[in-house]
Design a protein around this motif. Sequence first.
Motif, PDB file in Angstrom:
ATOM      1  N   ALA A  63      -5.773  33.303 -11.565  1.00 34.60           N
ATOM      2  CA  ALA A  63      -5.965  34.581 -11.844  1.00 34.60           C
ATOM      3  C   ALA A  63      -5.057  35.048 -13.112  1.00 34.60           C
ATOM      4  CB  ALA A  63      -5.237  35.309 -10.623  1.00 34.60           C
ATOM      5  N   LEU A  64      -3.889  34.402 -13.372  1.00 36.57           N
ATOM      6  CA  LEU A  64      -3.083  34.664 -14.499  1.00 36.57           C
ATOM      7  C   LEU A  64      -3.745  34.280 -15.623  1.00 36.57           C
ATOM      8  CD1 LEU A  64      -0.474  36.070 -15.515  1.00 36.57           C
ATOM      9  CD2 LEU A  64       0.650  33.737 -15.164  1.00 36.57           C
ATOM     10  N   ALA A  65      -4.342  33.184 -15.630  1.00 37.94           N
ATOM     11  CA  ALA A  65      -5.155  32.539 -16.984  1.00 37.94           C
ATOM     12  C   ALA A  65      -6.149  33.407 -17.230  1.00 37.94           C
ATOM     13  CB  ALA A  65      -5.507  31.150 -16.394  1.00 37.94           C
ATOM     14  N   ILE A  66      -6.969  33.880 -16.145  1.00 33.94           N
ATOM     15  CA  ILE A  66      -8.142  34.678 -16.631  1.00 33.94           C
ATOM     16  C   ILE A  66      -7.608  35.935 -17.289  1.00 33.94           C
ATOM     17  CG2 ILE A  66     -10.134  36.158 -15.376  1.00 33.94           C
ATOM     18  CD1 ILE A  66     -10.340  33.870 -13.248  1.00 33.94           C
ATOM     19  N   VAL A  67      -6.576  36.632 -16.741  1.00 31.18           N
ATOM     20  CA  VAL A  67      -6.115  37.934 -17.221  1.00 31.18           C
ATOM     21  C   VAL A  67      -5.607  37.559 -18.521  1.00 31.18           C
ATOM     22  CG1 VAL A  67      -4.289  39.403 -17.218  1.00 31.18           C
ATOM     23  CG2 VAL A  67      -5.383  38.999 -15.065  1.00 31.18           C
ATOM     24  N   SER A  76     -11.047  30.239 -22.993  1.00 27.78           N
ATOM     25  CA  SER A  76     -10.211  29.096 -22.692  1.00 27.78           C
ATOM     26  C   SER A  76      -8.851  29.205 -22.920  1.00 27.78           C
ATOM     27  CB  SER A  76     -10.628  27.801 -23.271  1.00 27.78           C
ATOM     28  OG  SER A  76     -10.657  27.898 -24.463  1.00 27.78           O
ATOM     29  N   SER A  77      -8.289  30.364 -23.575  1.00 37.49           N
ATOM     30  CA  SER A  77      -6.853  30.194 -24.141  1.00 37.49           C
ATOM     31  C   SER A  77      -5.899  30.462 -22.911  1.00 37.49           C
ATOM     32  CB  SER A  77      -6.613  31.208 -25.124  1.00 37.49           C
ATOM     33  OG  SER A  77      -6.840  32.626 -24.459  1.00 37.49           O
ATOM     34  N   GLY A  78      -6.417  31.302 -21.818  1.00 42.64           N
ATOM     35  CA  GLY A  78      -5.336  31.519 -20.886  1.00 42.64           C
ATOM     36  C   GLY A  78      -5.184  30.264 -19.933  1.00 42.64           C
ATOM     37  N   TYR A  79      -6.107  29.486 -19.864  1.00 39.42           N
ATOM     38  CA  TYR A  79      -5.950  28.285 -19.205  1.00 39.42           C
ATOM     39  C   TYR A  79      -5.144  27.294 -19.822  1.00 39.42           C
ATOM     40  CZ  TYR A  79      -9.853  29.729 -16.287  1.00 39.42           C
ATOM     41  OH  TYR A  79     -10.616  30.567 -15.500  1.00 39.42           O
ATOM     42  N   PHE A  80      -5.354  27.115 -21.347  1.00 37.53           N
ATOM     43  CA  PHE A  80      -4.341  26.390 -22.166  1.00 37.53           C
ATOM     44  C   PHE A  80      -2.786  26.910 -22.049  1.00 37.53           C
ATOM     45  CE2 PHE A  80      -8.470  25.139 -24.393  1.00 37.53           C
ATOM     46  CZ  PHE A  80      -8.329  23.968 -23.912  1.00 37.53           C
ATOM     47  N   ILE A  81      -2.533  28.093 -22.100  1.00 37.01           N
ATOM     48  CA  ILE A  81      -1.109  28.675 -22.111  1.00 37.01           C
ATOM     49  C   ILE A  81      -0.639  28.150 -20.725  1.00 37.01           C
ATOM     50  CG2 ILE A  81      -0.042  30.830 -21.947  1.00 37.01           C
ATOM     51  CD1 ILE A  81      -1.995  31.717 -24.078  1.00 37.01           C
TER      52      ILE A  81
END
Length: 119
Positions: A63-67, A76-81
């Motif tokens: 959920a945080l990666a999607i936000v 894809s940046s949220g998933y990498f972070i």
Amino acid sequence: MAFEKVSNSVHDLNNNVQSFLHSNSEYYKLKAFKQGMKGATSLVRFLVMGFLLSTAGVMLSFALAIVISEAIGVPSSGYFIIGGFYLIVFVLIFIFGKEPIEKLVLRKFSKAVFDDKND
């Protein structure tokens, strides 16, 4: 007659010692079983709670990666972070966390197994 009394006393003493040893061994078997079961139930509880916490962590991470991805605008940046954050946490725990984790686990399981307040 005196010899017969001594013989009976020795025979009674032998029976009492055998009875005591049998009772003592049964007591320690029961105590070992109790402590083993306390440890096993603590381990199962720990594993169930860990599984539930891990599942919640995975869901919150997605959920945080999607936000984050939506806020930045790159899909894809949220998933990498989030992945990088977990990698940094892993490295820090790997370097500095061995001793505190061992102490925590040892303290928790020792308390669960050797706490005789619930007898």
